[in-house]
Design a protein around this motif. Structure first.
Motif, PDB file in Angstrom:
ATOM      1  N   ILE A 187      36.436  46.013  45.296  1.00 40.42           N
ATOM      2  CA  ILE A 187      37.329  46.137  44.135  1.00 40.42           C
ATOM      3  C   ILE A 187      36.567  46.688  42.937  1.00 40.42           C
ATOM      4  CG2 ILE A 187      38.714  44.831  42.480  1.00 40.42           C
ATOM      5  CD1 ILE A 187      39.438  42.945  44.800  1.00 40.42           C
ATOM      6  N   ALA A 188      35.324  46.203  42.743  1.00 44.19           N
ATOM      7  CA  ALA A 188      34.506  46.709  41.637  1.00 44.19           C
ATOM      8  C   ALA A 188      34.245  48.204  41.795  1.00 44.19           C
ATOM      9  CB  ALA A 188      33.188  45.943  41.571  1.00 44.19           C
ATOM     10  N   ALA A 189      33.974  48.647  43.027  1.00 41.36           N
ATOM     11  CA  ALA A 189      33.736  50.074  43.271  1.00 41.36           C
ATOM     12  C   ALA A 189      34.989  50.892  42.960  1.00 41.36           C
ATOM     13  CB  ALA A 189      33.296  50.293  44.715  1.00 41.36           C
ATOM     14  N   LEU A 190      36.159  50.383  43.346  1.00 41.79           N
ATOM     15  CA  LEU A 190      37.416  51.079  43.042  1.00 41.79           C
ATOM     16  C   LEU A 190      37.654  51.169  41.538  1.00 41.79           C
ATOM     17  CD1 LEU A 190      39.968  49.791  45.708  1.00 41.79           C
ATOM     18  CD2 LEU A 190      39.155  52.137  45.405  1.00 41.79           C
ATOM     19  N   LEU A 191      37.359  50.085  40.826  1.00 40.74           N
ATOM     20  CA  LEU A 191      37.548  50.093  39.378  1.00 40.74           C
ATOM     21  C   LEU A 191      36.598  51.076  38.706  1.00 40.74           C
ATOM     22  CD1 LEU A 191      38.074  46.290  38.641  1.00 40.74           C
ATOM     23  CD2 LEU A 191      39.800  48.100  38.593  1.00 40.74           C
ATOM     24  N   LEU A 192      35.369  51.169  39.211  1.00 40.80           N
ATOM     25  CA  LEU A 192      34.427  52.154  38.662  1.00 40.80           C
ATOM     26  C   LEU A 192      34.929  53.570  38.911  1.00 40.80           C
ATOM     27  CD1 LEU A 192      30.927  50.667  39.590  1.00 40.80           C
ATOM     28  CD2 LEU A 192      31.878  50.962  37.299  1.00 40.80           C
ATOM     29  N   LEU A 193      35.438  53.805  40.113  1.00 42.85           N
ATOM     30  CA  LEU A 193      35.998  55.123  40.429  1.00 42.85           C
ATOM     31  C   LEU A 193      37.182  55.428  39.518  1.00 42.85           C
ATOM     32  CD1 LEU A 193      35.865  57.474  42.615  1.00 42.85           C
ATOM     33  CD2 LEU A 193      37.739  56.262  43.736  1.00 42.85           C
ATOM     34  N   ALA A 194      38.058  54.446  39.325  1.00 39.48           N
ATOM     35  CA  ALA A 194      39.250  54.645  38.496  1.00 39.48           C
ATOM     36  C   ALA A 194      38.898  54.821  37.023  1.00 39.48           C
ATOM     37  CB  ALA A 194      40.206  53.464  38.676  1.00 39.48           C
ATOM     38  N   GLY A 205      44.804  50.002  31.897  1.00 41.37           N
ATOM     39  CA  GLY A 205      44.409  49.078  32.958  1.00 41.37           C
ATOM     40  C   GLY A 205      43.832  47.794  32.406  1.00 41.37           C
ATOM     41  N   CYS A 206      42.954  47.909  31.410  1.00 39.22           N
ATOM     42  CA  CYS A 206      42.382  46.704  30.790  1.00 39.22           C
ATOM     43  C   CYS A 206      43.464  45.871  30.115  1.00 39.22           C
ATOM     44  CB  CYS A 206      41.312  47.104  29.767  1.00 39.22           C
ATOM     45  SG  CYS A 206      39.745  47.620  30.486  1.00 39.22           S
ATOM     46  N   LEU A 207      44.439  46.541  29.502  1.00 38.36           N
ATOM     47  CA  LEU A 207      45.540  45.830  28.846  1.00 38.36           C
ATOM     48  C   LEU A 207      46.289  44.960  29.849  1.00 38.36           C
ATOM     49  CD1 LEU A 207      47.432  45.508  26.307  1.00 38.36           C
ATOM     50  CD2 LEU A 207      48.748  47.429  27.245  1.00 38.36           C
ATOM     51  N   CYS A 233      37.581  43.759  33.645  1.00 41.09           N
ATOM     52  CA  CYS A 233      37.594  44.557  32.413  1.00 41.09           C
ATOM     53  C   CYS A 233      36.195  45.044  32.049  1.00 41.09           C
ATOM     54  CB  CYS A 233      38.192  43.748  31.264  1.00 41.09           C
ATOM     55  SG  CYS A 233      39.977  43.471  31.422  1.00 41.09           S
ATOM     56  N   ILE A 234      35.193  44.213  32.279  1.00 42.20           N
ATOM     57  CA  ILE A 234      33.807  44.620  31.997  1.00 42.20           C
ATOM     58  C   ILE A 234      33.405  45.778  32.900  1.00 42.20           C
ATOM     59  CG2 ILE A 234      31.399  43.880  32.203  1.00 42.20           C
ATOM     60  CD1 ILE A 234      32.321  41.116  31.203  1.00 42.20           C
ATOM     61  N   VAL A 235      33.786  45.717  34.178  1.00 43.01           N
ATOM     62  CA  VAL A 235      33.475  46.814  35.097  1.00 43.01           C
ATOM     63  C   VAL A 235      34.123  48.106  34.616  1.00 43.01           C
ATOM     64  CG1 VAL A 235      33.852  47.702  37.432  1.00 43.01           C
ATOM     65  CG2 VAL A 235      33.086  45.350  37.108  1.00 43.01           C
ATOM     66  N   ILE A 236      35.391  48.027  34.201  1.00 42.33           N
ATOM     67  CA  ILE A 236      36.087  49.220  33.705  1.00 42.33           C
ATOM     68  C   ILE A 236      35.400  49.753  32.450  1.00 42.33           C
ATOM     69  CG2 ILE A 236      38.255  50.085  32.747  1.00 42.33           C
ATOM     70  CD1 ILE A 236      39.688  47.978  34.478  1.00 42.33           C
TER      71      ILE A 236
END
Length: 734
Positions: A187-194, A205-207, A233-236
Motif C-alpha cells: 500500500i505504501a508503494a502504491l501511495l508513493l506511485l500515486a 487523497g490526504c483530505l 498521509c506522511i507517505v503521500i
C-alpha cells in the motif's frame, strides 16, 4: 479460472482497459488519423508537448537546452509533482522517439490505467466482477477525461481510486487477523506511485484519508485507524516532497526573484466546484437538447471556466445524491454501512471544494496554491459510481435464486454501461480532436522541416515577439504557447521561446527587448545567434512593419514558412556593426535588495546572514573576458570574498562605512557562472555569515573583446568618473 483468481481478475481488468482505449481512440479520431498527431495541439496542449519533447531530447523535463536560448529552459522554479507521469513519458519516448506519438500514447494509456485502477479498487470494496467492470468502464470514460485532454496530467487520474480505496479501507470496521499487516508495504508503494501524479490528486487523497482515519477512530474508539491514516498521509507527503525537491532547491537558489506561481485566495472561488455544473449534461453530450442546456449555462453564468468539466453524468450524479441521502437518513448507530461511508466521503469532498466552502477558507487562511478546487469532481465521480453500483449489488443480493440474480445483474450491468456510454462519451463525429488538429499540425511540421534545411546544425534562433513562459496572456492568434510549435517540429535548433519567467534567460531577453532593433540585431550576432524568426500571427499587421525593419538590416528573409505563418532572417556578422555580446549580472539568493540605479549600474544589499549568489551570464558559445566594476560598503570591518566554484575570484579587506571601488577582469565560460559572495569580520580564517552585511553599488558588467578595448574602457572611466587609477584598483587574485 477458479483455480487462478488473480489471472481471471487480470484478464477482466485488461479487457475493460482495452475496450476503454478503443472507445477513446474512436472518439478522439484515431481510427483514421495517425497517432503522431496529438489530440491536444493548442494552449496547454502545446505546453505539454514541449515537456514531452524535452524529456525525449534531454532525458528529463527539468532542463532543456533547446528552449530559452541562449541559456536554456530551467523548469526548476515551476513546481510540478508528476515524476510518475514523466517516468511513463520517458519510457514511451524511448519507443516512439517523437513527441506527437508519445503524447497520443500517453493520452490513450490514461484511459487504460484509470480502468485498471478503478476495477481493482472496486473489487477490493466488495463489488462483483461484472459490476466492477462496468464501474471501471464508466469511470475511465467520464466526460471529464475527454475535456481535460489539454491538461494532460489531470486527465491521467488512475491515482484517484488508489486514494479512495485507502480511505475506505481505513473507514471500515477493524480487520481481523495479523496477516493484514503484510499488505502495508504494498500500500505504501502504491501511495508513493500515486503521489507522483500531481499535487492536486495527492492533496485530495490526504483530505479523504485524513477524514476517514478520524471518523474510523471515533467510530471504533481505537487509535489504530488514526495511526494508519497519519502514516498514509506522511507517505503521500514524502512522495510529493520528493517530487518537488528539485523545484524547491531551484527556488532556494533564486530566492527573491519573481514568483512564478503566484495564486490569489479569491481564485479558489473563481475555480470552485458548483453543484449545478456537476448536475448539468456535458458540453459534448450526444443529445443536442441536453448539450444546449449546458452551453446556455456556460454562456450566461458568471465565472465559467475549467469548472465546466465537472459534469458527472446521470449515473454518477445518481450515486452522489443516493450517497448523500443515505448519509442523512441513516443514523450514526449504523457504522458498518458502506453506502453511508461513501456519502460521508462525498460530503467532505463537495463541502471542501464548493464555492465559498472549506477550500476557500483554506485558501485565505493557509495557502492559495490549490485554487482549482473543481478538479475534485473526478474524485466525487469515482465515489459516486461506487455508491451506485454498491446499491445495485445490494438489491441484487435480495434475489434468492443465484441463476436469476446473475442474469439480472448481467442485464442491468449491460444497460448501465450502454446508458453511461451514451450519456458520458462525446459523439466522435463532433469531438474528433485529432482530425481537427491534423491540418495545423502538418503545416507546422512542413515549416519545421523547411527551417531545419535553411539553418546549420546547433543554430540559435531569436523569436519575435518575445512571449513570457509559462503563464502568459494570449498573444493574438498565437495564444499563450503558440511559439512552441517551432521547437516541436525541429531538432538541433535552439529557440529563444521557453525562457522561464524571471530567470536568467528571461532576464537576458528582457534587457535585449529594451535595446533598439539595429543594436539588438548586432548584439544577437555577437551572442552567436544565427537567425531571427518573426511569428506573423502574433502581430496585428501580420508582421509587416517588423519585417521591413529587419529586412533593412539583414536583407530579405531566407525563408517564408510554407503556410506563410513566419519569416526567417539569417544573421550575418559581416554585414553588421561590431558589438560586444550582452553580458549581465543577475540576482541569486542572499540579497535583500537588487535594483538598477540612476547611472545604469546595479544597486544591491546583502541579507548578511549567509553568502549571497550572483549569476554572471555569458550568452556566447565560447569563453570571453569580462570586466566587473562595482563598489562595496560593509557595515563592519571585514574580508570580502568572491568564489566561482572552488576558485577565489576576488579577496579584499574592507573598512566599515567606506565605499571601496573594484575593477576586476575575469574569464567567463559560456552559460551561467555562479559567484558566491561572502564577508567575514576581520580576523576570521574562513568565509562565513556577517551580521551587518554590505551594500553593493554601481555594478556594471562588460564583455572585453581585446586588450586594446580593455585599455580604452579603463581610460574612458578615468576621464568620466575621476575616481579610478591603476594604484587605486584592488585586483585581487586572478
Amino acid at each position: 479460472m477458479r483455480k487462478h483468481p488473480c489471472l481471471a481478475e487480470s484478464i477482466i481488468a485488461l479487457c475493460v482497459a482495452a475496450l476503454c482505449v478503443l472507445v477513446a481512440m474512436q472518439t478522439l479520431g484515431y481510427g483514421a488519423i495517425a497517432t503522431r498527431i496529438p489530440a491536444a495541439y493548442e494552449g496547454d496542449g502545446l505546453y505539454y508537448g514541449m515537456l514531452i519533447k524535452g524529456v525525449i531530447d534531454s532525458g528529463w523535463y527539468l532542463q532543456n537546452p533547446w528552449l530559452g536560448a541562449p541559456f536554456g529552459l530551467d523548469m526548476g522554479p515551476f513546481p510540478m509533482a508528476d515524476d510518475t507521469h514523466f517516468a511513463m513519458i520517458r519510457m514511451l519516448g524511448l519507443v516512439t522517439g517523437e513527441f506527437g506519438a508519445t503524447l497520443t500514447l500517453f493520452t490513450l494509456g490514461s484511459y487504460a490505467t484509470a480502468a485498471i485502477s478503478a476495477y481493482a479498487v472496486m473489487r477490493l470494496l466488495g463489488l462483483g466482477r461484472i459490476l466492477a467492470a462496468v464501474g471501471a468502464f464508466l469511470f475511465s470514460l467520464q466526460a471529464y477525461h475527454f475535456w481535460r485532454g489539454g491538461h494532460l496530467f489531470l486527465a491521467s487520474y488512475f491515482s484517484v481510486p488508489i486514494f479512495v480505496g485507502v480511505a475506505m479501507a481505513l473507514y471500515r470496521q477493524p480487520a481481523s487477523g495479523k496477516h493484514r499487516w503484510i499488505w502495508l508495504p504494498g500500500i505504501a508503494a502504491l501511495l508513493l506511485l500515486a503521489s507522483g501524479t500531481g499535487v492536486y490528486y495527492a492533496f485530495f487523497g490526504c483530505l479523504l484519508i485524513g477524514f476517514a482515519a478520524i471518523a474510523a477512530g471515533i467510530e471504533q474508539k481505537r487509535w489504530r485507524p488514526l495511526v494508519l491514516g497519519a502514516a498514509a498521509c506522511i507517505v503521500i507527503l514524502l512522495g510529493t516532497f520528493a517530487n518537488l525537491a528539485p523545484h524547491l532547491a531551484s527556488i532556494h537558489r533564486h530566492f527573491g526573484d519573481e514568483v512564478i506561481t503566484d495564486r490569489k485566495p479569491s481564485e479558489s472561488e473563481y475555480y470552485g466546484l458548483r453543484f449545478v455544473q456537476m448536475a448539468l449534461p456535458s458540453l459534448s453530450h450526444r443529445r443536442v437538447e441536453l448539450r444546449e442546456r449546458a452551453q446556455l449555462y456556460e454562456k450566461n453564468a458568471p465565472y465559467v471556466n475549467e469548472n465546466a468539466t465537472a459534469a458527472l453524468g446521470l449515473l454518477a450524479l445518481s450515486g452522489f445524491i443516493l450517497s448523500i441521502l443515505t448519509l442523512l437518513m441513516q443514523s450514526g448507530s449504523v457504522p458498518g454501512s458502506q453506502a453511508r461511508r461513501f456519502g460521508a466521503l462525498n460530503a467532505v469532498a463537495f463541502g471542501y471544494a464548493t464555492v465559498g466552502g472549506l477550500g476557500t477558507t483554506f485558501a485565505w487562511l493557509v495557502t492559495a496554491q490549490f485554487r482549482g478546487l473543481n478538479r475534485i469532481s473526478i474524485v466525487i465521480a469515482f465515489i459516486s459510481l461506487c455508491a451506485l453500483l454498491t446499491a445495485v449489488q445490494t438489491l441484487g443480493d435480495r434475489i434468492k435464486s443465484l441463476r436469476l440474480r446473475h442474469a439480472l445483474t448481467a442485464l442491468l450491468a449491460m444497460a448501465l454501461a450502454v446508458f453511461g456510454f451514451w450519456d458520458q462519451v462525446p459523439d466522435w463525429n463532433q469531438f474528433n480532436l485529432a482530425r481537427a488538429n491534423q491540418v495545423g499540425f502538418e503545416k507546422d511540421e512542413a515549416a519545421g522541416k523547411a527551417i531545419e534545411r535553411a539553418l546549420p546544425a546547433q543554430a540559435r534562433v531569436y523569436q519575435l515577439p518575445h512571449v513570457s513562459f509559462p503563464e502568459a496572456p494570449p498573444v493574438l492568434n498565437e495564444g499563450s504557447h503558440g511559439l512552441a510549435r517551432r521547437y516541436l517540429h525541429t531538432r538541433g535548433i535552439a529557440w529563444s521561446y521557453g525562457a522561464m519567467r524571471g530567470r536568467e534567460s528571461d532576464q537576458w531577453i528582457q534587457v535585449m527587448e529594451t535595446i533598439p532593433l539595429p543594436e539588438r540585431i548586432a548584439r544577437l550576432a555577437a551572442a552567436d545567434f544565427d537567425a531571427v524568426l518573426v511569428e506573423r500571427a502574433a502581430y496585428v499587421d501580420g508582421g509587416v512593419a517588423i519585417e521591413q525593419e529587419i529586412s533593412a538590416l539583414l536583407g530579405a528573409p531566407i525563408l517564408i514558412c510554407p503556410d506563410r505563418s513566419c519569416a526567417l532572417f539569417r544573421i550575418e556578422k559581416n554585414g553588421l556593426p561590431a558589438m560586444s555580446p550582452l553580458v549581465l549580472a543577475v540576482r541569486g539568493s542572499g540579497f535583500l535588495r537588487w535594483s538598477t540605479g540612476l547611472n545604469g549600474g546595479i544597486e544591491a544589499e546583502s541579507a548578511g546572514e549567509t553568502a549571497a549568489r550572483m549569476f554572471l551570464l555569458n550568452p556566447t558559445k565560447h569563453p570571453i573576458k569580462t570586466r566587473l566594476r562595482f563598489t562595496l560598503n560593509p557595515k563592519s570591518d571585514s574580508t570580502f570574498t568572491a568564489r566561482s566554484g572552488q576558485e577565489i575570484v576576488l579577496a579584499q579587506d574592507l573598512a566599515a562605512g567606506r565605499d571601496q571601488p573594484f575593477d576586476k577582469t575575469i574569464d567567463l565560460d559560456p552559460g551561467i557562472t555562479t559567484l558566491m559572495l561572502s564577508a567575514n569580520p576581520t580576523g576570521t580564517q574562513e568565509a562565513g555569515p556577517l551580521s551587518g552585511g554590505y551594500s553593493l553599488g554601481g555594478l556594471v558588467v562588460d564583455a572585453v573583446d581585446t586588450p586594446q578595448q580593455e585599455r580604452e574602457m579603463r581610460e574612458a572611466d578615468r576621464r568620466r568618473e575621476g575616481i579610478f587609477s591603476d594604484r587605486e584598483i584592488p585586483e585581487g587574485p586572478h
